[in-house]
Design an enzyme around this catalytic site. Structure first.
Site, short mmCIF file in Angstrom:
data_model
loop_
_atom_site.label_atom_id
_atom_site.label_comp_id
_atom_site.label_asym_id
_atom_site.label_seq_id
_atom_site.Cartn_x
_atom_site.Cartn_y
_atom_site.Cartn_z
N PHE A 39 9.45 4.60 0.71
CA PHE A 39 9.40 3.79 1.95
C PHE A 39 8.29 2.74 1.89
O PHE A 39 7.66 2.45 2.91
CB PHE A 39 9.16 4.67 3.19
CG PHE A 39 10.04 5.88 3.35
CD1 PHE A 39 11.39 5.83 3.03
CD2 PHE A 39 9.54 7.06 3.85
CE1 PHE A 39 12.21 6.93 3.19
CE2 PHE A 39 10.34 8.18 4.03
CZ PHE A 39 11.68 8.12 3.69
N GLU A 59 4.13 11.20 16.95
CA GLU A 59 3.62 12.57 17.11
C GLU A 59 2.21 12.66 16.52
O GLU A 59 1.32 13.29 17.10
CB GLU A 59 4.56 13.58 16.42
CG GLU A 59 5.92 13.73 17.09
CD GLU A 59 6.85 12.54 16.86
OE1 GLU A 59 6.72 11.86 15.81
OE2 GLU A 59 7.70 12.26 17.72
N GLY A 89 25.81 -6.57 27.28
CA GLY A 89 27.17 -6.04 27.17
C GLY A 89 27.58 -5.92 25.71
O GLY A 89 26.74 -5.62 24.85
N THR A 99 6.70 -0.70 2.00
CA THR A 99 6.97 -2.07 2.43
C THR A 99 6.44 -3.03 1.35
O THR A 99 5.32 -2.84 0.85
CB THR A 99 6.27 -2.34 3.78
OG1 THR A 99 6.74 -1.40 4.72
CG2 THR A 99 6.53 -3.76 4.27
N ILE A 139 0.86 -1.18 0.00
CA ILE A 139 0.00 0.00 0.00
C ILE A 139 0.90 1.23 0.00
O ILE A 139 1.82 1.34 0.82
CB ILE A 139 -1.01 -0.01 1.17
CG1 ILE A 139 -1.92 1.22 1.10
CG2 ILE A 139 -0.34 -0.15 2.53
CD1 ILE A 139 -3.23 1.06 1.86
N ARG A 160 25.12 -15.68 32.04
CA ARG A 160 26.35 -14.87 31.95
C ARG A 160 26.82 -14.50 33.35
O ARG A 160 26.04 -13.98 34.16
CB ARG A 160 26.05 -13.59 31.14
CG ARG A 160 27.22 -12.65 31.01
CD ARG A 160 28.18 -13.12 29.96
NE ARG A 160 29.23 -12.15 29.72
CZ ARG A 160 30.28 -12.40 28.96
NH1 ARG A 160 30.41 -13.59 28.36
NH2 ARG A 160 31.21 -11.49 28.79
N GLN A 162 -6.73 -0.76 11.96
CA GLN A 162 -6.28 -2.17 11.89
C GLN A 162 -4.75 -2.22 11.72
O GLN A 162 -4.08 -3.06 12.30
CB GLN A 162 -6.99 -2.92 10.76
CG GLN A 162 -6.38 -4.29 10.48
CD GLN A 162 -7.39 -5.39 10.25
OE1 GLN A 162 -8.49 -5.37 10.77
NE2 GLN A 162 -7.02 -6.39 9.47
N GLU A 163 -4.22 -1.31 10.91
CA GLU A 163 -2.76 -1.28 10.73
C GLU A 163 -2.08 -0.95 12.06
O GLU A 163 -1.06 -1.52 12.42
CB GLU A 163 -2.39 -0.24 9.66
CG GLU A 163 -0.89 -0.14 9.43
CD GLU A 163 -0.51 0.64 8.18
OE1 GLU A 163 -1.41 1.02 7.40
OE2 GLU A 163 0.70 0.86 7.98
C1 LIG Z 1 10.73 0.99 6.98
C2 LIG Z 1 9.54 1.82 6.61
C3 LIG Z 1 8.43 1.21 6.02
C4 LIG Z 1 7.33 1.98 5.64
N1 LIG Z 1 6.27 1.37 4.98
C5 LIG Z 1 5.31 2.17 4.41
C6 LIG Z 1 4.31 1.60 3.56
O1 LIG Z 1 4.26 0.38 3.34
N2 LIG Z 1 3.42 2.44 2.96
C7 LIG Z 1 3.45 3.80 3.17
O2 LIG Z 1 2.63 4.49 2.59
N3 LIG Z 1 4.37 4.36 3.99
C8 LIG Z 1 5.30 3.58 4.61
N4 LIG Z 1 6.26 4.15 5.42
C9 LIG Z 1 6.26 5.58 5.60
C10 LIG Z 1 5.89 6.04 6.98
O3 LIG Z 1 4.53 5.80 7.26
C11 LIG Z 1 6.27 7.52 7.09
O4 LIG Z 1 7.70 7.56 7.13
C12 LIG Z 1 5.67 8.23 8.26
O5 LIG Z 1 4.28 8.35 8.09
C13 LIG Z 1 6.26 9.65 8.45
O6 LIG Z 1 6.23 10.36 7.25
P1 LIG Z 1 7.60 11.09 6.75
O7 LIG Z 1 8.67 10.08 6.79
O8 LIG Z 1 7.31 11.74 5.45
O9 LIG Z 1 7.91 12.16 7.84
P2 LIG Z 1 7.31 13.66 7.90
O10 LIG Z 1 5.86 13.61 7.64
O11 LIG Z 1 8.16 14.53 7.05
O12 LIG Z 1 7.57 14.02 9.43
C14 LIG Z 1 8.86 14.36 9.92
C15 LIG Z 1 8.75 14.57 11.43
O13 LIG Z 1 7.83 15.61 11.69
C16 LIG Z 1 6.83 15.14 12.58
N5 LIG Z 1 5.54 15.77 12.29
C17 LIG Z 1 4.91 15.85 11.09
N6 LIG Z 1 3.72 16.43 11.23
C18 LIG Z 1 3.60 16.75 12.56
C19 LIG Z 1 2.59 17.36 13.35
N7 LIG Z 1 1.44 17.76 12.82
N8 LIG Z 1 2.82 17.52 14.67
C20 LIG Z 1 3.97 17.10 15.23
N9 LIG Z 1 4.96 16.51 14.53
C21 LIG Z 1 4.77 16.32 13.22
C22 LIG Z 1 6.76 13.65 12.36
O14 LIG Z 1 6.20 12.98 13.48
C23 LIG Z 1 8.22 13.31 12.16
O15 LIG Z 1 8.85 13.21 13.41
C24 LIG Z 1 7.33 3.37 5.88
C25 LIG Z 1 8.44 3.97 6.50
C26 LIG Z 1 9.53 3.21 6.84
C27 LIG Z 1 10.72 3.91 7.46
#
Ligand SMILES: Cc1cc2nc3c(=O)[nH]c(=O)nc-3n(C[C@H](O)[C@H](O)[C@H](O)COP(=O)(O)OP(=O)(O)OC[C@H]3O[C@@H](n4cnc5c(N)ncnc54)[C@H](O)[C@@H]3O)c2cc1C
Length: 385
Positions: free
Chosen positions: A162, A373, A345, A164, A129, A274, A247-248
């Site tokens: 990103f 957040e 350790g 999965t 997704i 240990r 659900q996720e």
């Molecule tokens: C290994 C991995 C697998 C993933 N799998 C999927 C997947 O299968 N499908 C998919 O669609 N996505 C997937 N993701 C993406 C994941 O859901 C996003 O990384 C996540 O939602 C955060 O979005 P971003 O990385 O763009 O961070 P940003 O949205 O840029 O946020 C950066 C920082 O700002 C903070 N922030 C943003 N808005 C606010 C707010 N309103 N208040 C306070 N803080 C805020 C965030 O919490 C974060 O700390 C995956 C990510 C990883 C690392």
């Protein structure tokens, strides 16, 4: 942890499912653990075997090749057992079998269900997704991938990151903007299939942890997606995602707790074996108290998550409670695993020790499935702020 409080959400049928999942881990997954780390993915034949064993079709009605059990507790026991093996397998299988199928079961036409669900249940069609984009994931309503109507098709342009299962995916639920003037109400879900012209599964991303999972970028360049691949009504994509994210998130919480619990059990054993200064390291009062705290934290988190599982099995889990379970369990998981590394350790920093990998794997659980957040934002809003 032998004297844990008994968990009362599972009956003997769920435990039978647990036993078969545990056997699948021991026979099929464990011997291939190194291969999955090196290949940064779960090999196709393992997907097929998991499908054959019935782990993928729990949410899929029998007429479409699934088990149609409609009892989330079965999904939860499978997720727990996969997480005990490693967090990445739980994540990849969870996206494929717990997160994606409800979209098609609930929103799909009869023809779409016949076309995709049997292959998803058997493991032949690996599903992903794709919501997150390079420009942002938290602000889902601002996504930039576009789909423009052209006759009875959509022309899809943009990219996701990103994702999965993204590298191996045969079928991707893609959230795209179909009406730029309508914000969240201008987003539609399209099913993109491997082989469509202009659809490219990008490279497997190089991650800090979750080595066994394939996480990839996806590119769409003038991909012609027939309207018959539209999932649900036009403009309803955002709402459809919001309705299914609980659900996720409960799935993430189940995995977080089970993952940390398994490693904590191993760590307690390590602390018995240990020795330092002529005694087991667990016998030092500091370590004994620390492990007492960690066991308590896990059991308290598990009790809350169990309540969420039971509520979800009855269709009563709120989005806010799922958010609480997700953020809290990921903090507990990271805290517990960090201490488990310390108790090991130097060995705790060696990749050949499960504890080291688990610690790396856990870090992402505070970020994905909606960052912690964003979870607190949802909970705070529910408080009236
Ligand atoms: C290994 C991995 C697998 C993933 N799998 C999927 C997947 O299968 N499908 C998919 O669609 N996505 C997937 N993701 C993406 C994941 O859901 C996003 O990384 C996540 O939602 C955060 O979005 P971003 O990385 O763009 O961070 P940003 O949205 O840029 O946020 C950066 C920082 O700002 C903070 N922030 C943003 N808005 C606010 C707010 N309103 N208040 C306070 N803080 C805020 C965030 O919490 C974060 O700390 C995956 C990510 C990883 C690392």
């Amino acid at each position: 942890m032998e004297d844990d409080m008994p968990r009362n959400i599972y009956d003997e049928d769920h435990e039978a499912m647990r036993a078969s999942a545990r056997e699948f881990v021991a026979r099929t997954l464990a011997p291939r653990a190194e291969e999955m780390i090196a290949g940064k993915s779960i090999p196709r034949d393992i997907w097929l075997e998991a499908g054959k064993q019935g782990f993928f079709g729990l949410d899929i009605p029998e007429e479409f090749g699934g088990a149609g059990v409609d009892d989330y507790r079965f999904n939860a026991v499978v997720a727990e057992e996969m997480s005990r093996f490693n967090a990445a397998t739980s994540s990849c299988f969870g996206i494929h079998s717990d997160v994606c199928p409800p979209y098609i079961v609930d929103l799909g036409t009869e023809e779409q269900k016949q076309r995709w669900l049997p292959g998803m249940a058997s493991g032949e069609l690996i599903c992903a997704i794709a919501m997150t984009e390079p420009s942002g994931g938290s602000d889902l309503a601002a996504l930039k991938t576009t789909a423009v109507r052209d006759g009875d098709s959509w022309i899809l342009n943009g990219s996701k990151t990103f994702i999965t299962n993204g590298y191996q995916a045969d079928l991707v639920i893609v959230a795209a903007r179909t009406d730029p003037s309508k914000g969240a109400k201008g987003i539609t879900l399209l099913m993109v299939e491997r082989g469509m012209d202009g659809f490219v599964n990008g490279r497997k991303l190089d991650k800090v942890g979750m080595d066994e999972s394939d996480t990839a970028e996806l590119f769409f360049e003038n991909v012609r997606v027939p309207d018959e691949n539209r999932l649900g009504p036009e403009g309803m994509g955002f709402i459809s995602m919001m309705q299914r994210l609980p659900q996720e998130r409960v799935g993430a919480a189940v995995s977080n707790v089970a993952h940390a619990k398994a490693i904590l059990e191993e760590t307690i054993q390590y602390a018995k074996d240990r020795k330092a200064f002529g005694q087991p390291i667990g016998a030092f009062q500091h370590n004994k108290f620390l492990m007492a705290e960690l066991v308590t934290k896990i059991e308290v988190a598990e009790a809350y998550v169990d309540d969420c599982i039971a509520a979800h099995a009855e269709g009563k889990l709120s989005a806010v409670d799922a958010a609480k379970a997700k953020w809290w369990s990921s903090e507990v998981q990271n805290d517990v695993l960090d201490h488990c590394v310390q108790l090991h350790g130097g060995y705790g920093f060696m990749n050949e020790y499960r504890v080291a990998r688990a610690w790396r794997d856990a870090r992402v659980t505070k970020i994905w499935a909606g960052s912690n957040e964003i979870m607190k934002e949802l909970i705070g809003r529910d408080l009236g702020f």
